[in-house]
Scaffold this motif. Sequence first.
Motif, short mmCIF file in Angstrom:
data_model
loop_
_atom_site.label_atom_id
_atom_site.label_comp_id
_atom_site.label_asym_id
_atom_site.label_seq_id
_atom_site.Cartn_x
_atom_site.Cartn_y
_atom_site.Cartn_z
N ALA A 70 -13.69 22.71 -38.26
CA ALA A 70 -13.38 22.52 -36.84
C ALA A 70 -12.56 23.67 -36.29
CB ALA A 70 -12.64 21.20 -36.64
N ASN A 71 -11.54 24.08 -37.05
CA ASN A 71 -10.67 25.18 -36.60
C ASN A 71 -10.08 25.85 -37.82
OD1 ASN A 71 -8.68 26.88 -35.60
ND2 ASN A 71 -8.07 25.47 -33.97
N THR A 77 -7.26 23.38 -43.15
CA THR A 77 -8.61 23.90 -43.31
C THR A 77 -8.68 24.99 -44.38
OG1 THR A 77 -9.07 23.43 -40.99
CG2 THR A 77 -10.56 24.97 -42.10
N ASN A 99 -16.95 28.59 -38.54
CA ASN A 99 -15.87 28.03 -37.73
C ASN A 99 -16.43 27.57 -36.38
OD1 ASN A 99 -13.21 27.47 -36.77
ND2 ASN A 99 -13.29 29.39 -35.64
N ASP A 102 -14.12 23.44 -32.79
CA ASP A 102 -14.20 22.12 -32.14
C ASP A 102 -15.17 22.12 -30.96
OD1 ASP A 102 -12.88 19.99 -33.38
OD2 ASP A 102 -10.92 20.78 -32.84
N GLU A 107 -21.11 24.02 -33.20
CA GLU A 107 -21.41 23.19 -34.37
C GLU A 107 -22.93 22.99 -34.50
OE1 GLU A 107 -19.80 18.99 -36.09
OE2 GLU A 107 -20.80 18.92 -34.15
N PHE A 125 -16.70 19.24 -40.72
CA PHE A 125 -15.57 18.64 -40.01
C PHE A 125 -16.15 18.30 -38.62
CE2 PHE A 125 -13.89 21.19 -43.30
CZ PHE A 125 -12.52 21.05 -43.45
N THR A 127 -17.44 17.42 -34.89
CA THR A 127 -16.91 17.28 -33.54
C THR A 127 -17.18 15.87 -33.01
OG1 THR A 127 -18.98 17.99 -32.49
CG2 THR A 127 -17.37 19.71 -33.04
N ARG A 149 -12.62 13.84 -40.76
CA ARG A 149 -12.99 12.99 -39.62
C ARG A 149 -14.18 12.12 -40.01
NH1 ARG A 149 -13.18 17.88 -35.15
NH2 ARG A 149 -11.04 18.60 -35.45
N THR A 193 -10.87 12.84 -31.70
CA THR A 193 -10.81 13.34 -33.07
C THR A 193 -10.06 12.35 -33.97
OG1 THR A 193 -10.80 15.58 -32.20
CG2 THR A 193 -10.16 15.31 -34.50
#
Length: 332
Positions: A70-71, A77, A99, A102, A107, A125, A127, A149, A193
């Motif tokens: 996500a980040n 991460t 990467n 988010d 994604e 991860f 969104t 998540r 999230t």
Amino acid sequence: MKNVTIADVAEQAEVSKSTVSQYLNKRYDYMGEKTKQRIQDAIEKLGYQPNIVARSLKQKSTKTIGVIVANILHNFTTEVTRAIEDVCHTSDFHTIICNADDDPVKEKHYIEMLRAKQVDGLIVFPTGDNKDLYQKMLDSSYPVVFMDRNLEEMDIPAIMLHNEKAAALAVEHFVEKGYRRIGMITTSILNHTTPRKERVEGYKKALQKYDIPIQTDYLISVESQSVQAELEELLHLERAPEAILAGNDLVLIEILKFAKLNGYRIPDDLAVIGIDDVSFASFYVPAITTVAQPTFKMGKAAAEMLLKKIQKQKTENTSLRFEPTLMIRDSV
């Protein structure tokens, strides 16, 4: 300059093509040391490079997984992806890390790109805004594992922290130290999230447990670049909070920057606890109390679960939750 083939290596090493193939696939338990050395010498002399694409087509596997984070700026991460890479390396798999920031569009692009490259599975991860793509992977029995998540409506296992407990540990420590006016700052929960929502819920439940009123002014959810401005307003309330829980490492960094720029002494003027045990927490002055995640265990679990799915080994298709740990230092 012609491509060097297995046949060329076999001729140079004076062995059969099948022997070279066995050597390249590391099936040489019963191969003599002199034979292995001759093959290795031939490979080096001729500059032979295996045709990865051809091998992938033959084996129906690229021996590669994709990881869509996500980040990548989060300490969590970095440590999780390192653990994933360690497990994959041990199992002779490669990793491609992307990467997504988010951003559901990024994604989606990375999911489609990695699947087009025929990676054997994905750790995502999520969104949460590409449910059609997640469902397509499920429908085609494509190996995928969520990290950090989850989406309750999707039958995809997730590796997560007990987020409510993480926030509760922080609030309980504040209360034990005599604090009652306790605020929380987290990055935006507008996109629902999972860890952010659960940590806010844990914060609220812990306050209720100690009969502390939940003050909406004390709970801030913004992007990290707005944290300092919001904190400025928060600390100028008539009854400003005495303690702040940082929902993640990026928020903690902004709080510490603000304190330094504006002359706030920690913990004398403002007590602070951060969720995520950042690398500098133990030697910052004062040392920062944090709630740590077992990042390497979580990354290892995600990689092992995905590899079992790829190798069609029997595995429970259930999510895993890991326990947080309060690291008591000097900021409270």
